[in-house]
Design an enzyme around this catalytic site. Sequence first.
Site, PDB file in Angstrom:
ATOM      1  N   PRO A   1       0.829  -1.208   0.000  1.00 10.64           N
ATOM      2  CA  PRO A   1       0.000   0.000   0.000  1.00 10.64           C
ATOM      3  C   PRO A   1       0.866   1.262   0.000  1.00 10.64           C
ATOM      4  CG  PRO A   1      -0.761  -1.564   1.652  1.00 10.64           C
ATOM      5  CD  PRO A   1       0.553  -2.070   1.152  1.00 10.64           C
ATOM      6  N   GLU A   2       0.372   2.311  -0.643  1.00 11.14           N
ATOM      7  CA  GLU A   2       1.086   3.583  -0.677  1.00 11.14           C
ATOM      8  C   GLU A   2       0.421   4.562   0.281  1.00 11.14           C
ATOM      9  OE1 GLU A   2       2.019   4.662  -4.753  1.00 11.14           O
ATOM     10  OE2 GLU A   2       2.168   2.545  -5.305  1.00 11.14           O
TER      11      GLU A   2
ATOM     12  N   ARG B   1      11.023  -1.990 -10.639  1.00 15.85           N
ATOM     13  CA  ARG B   1       9.565  -1.979 -10.491  1.00 15.85           C
ATOM     14  C   ARG B   1       8.918  -1.775 -11.860  1.00 15.85           C
ATOM     15  NH1 ARG B   1       7.955  -0.480  -5.386  1.00 15.85           N
ATOM     16  NH2 ARG B   1       5.900  -1.273  -6.037  1.00 15.85           N
TER      17      ARG B   1
ATOM     18  N   LYS C   1       4.594   5.124   5.064  1.00 14.00           N
ATOM     19  CA  LYS C   1       3.926   3.832   5.174  1.00 14.00           C
ATOM     20  C   LYS C   1       3.950   3.283   6.594  1.00 14.00           C
ATOM     21  CE  LYS C   1       5.111   3.117   0.364  1.00 14.00           C
ATOM     22  NZ  LYS C   1       5.793   2.283  -0.644  1.00 14.00           N
TER      23      LYS C   1
END
Length: 263
Positions: free
Chosen positions: A2-3, A253, A53
């Site tokens: 999650p960001e 990524r 985060k």
Amino acid sequence: MPEGPEIRRAADHLEAAIKGKLLTDVWFAFAQLKPYESQLTGQMVTRIETRGKALLTHFSNGLTLYSHNQLYGVWRVIDTGEIPHTTRILRVRLQTADKTILLYSASDIEMLTAEQLTTHPFLQRVGPDVLDARLTPEEVKARLLSPRFRNRQFSGLLLDQAFLAGLGNYLRVEILWQSELTGQHKAKDLSEAQLNTLSHALLDIPRLSYATRGQTDENKHHGAQFRFKVFHRDGEACERCGGIIEKTTLSSRPFYWCPHCQK
């Protein structure tokens, strides 16, 4: 993983469940946290803060629970007395008379005093949070042009929590699409207009995602509602120029971009 927007929405959900309520029971899985169970019972959660985060759960006695979900951690809200059906390993339980919040599977969990908050390695390392309403585009622009960051390619810089906390891969590609830039660009090579556009996008896109993602009309656009313009849209037409969105790998990524209008 999650960001920032997803972490902040999770914190909002947890706050709504237990903030300002007396804790009737507290339980920790890790031995080093066991002494705090009795210290926190009868206290209240005063607020839940995000730093990128990481979550900081602040208690009325001055202690703060630091937790980082990493890849597998997840918080849940249940009615007190409910028995969750899950195979996950419970790490933290904070219970009030009507609601209980549970942290599963995370391993990066600590209890900190106010003094320790100022010296914690992760919290010292992270940059300003993109969802901090006090952070301005002018301050972001100054960070972009600072000696520490001005020579970094955006492909890696926009994943570095030391630059701005809360950014991640989908935000990286959406911000660069909005700014009409590629991952190979560096701040030192941009024009004043490009710097201004990027500085605003670095705040506008995460904040729009936080405010609207998960409850959006898919026909809306940036400035109204958030939806992906390039992320996971390889092979589709770019809505800005009609070019075909491509997928590659940058900084290990997946990276999505339109080679026609991102120059």
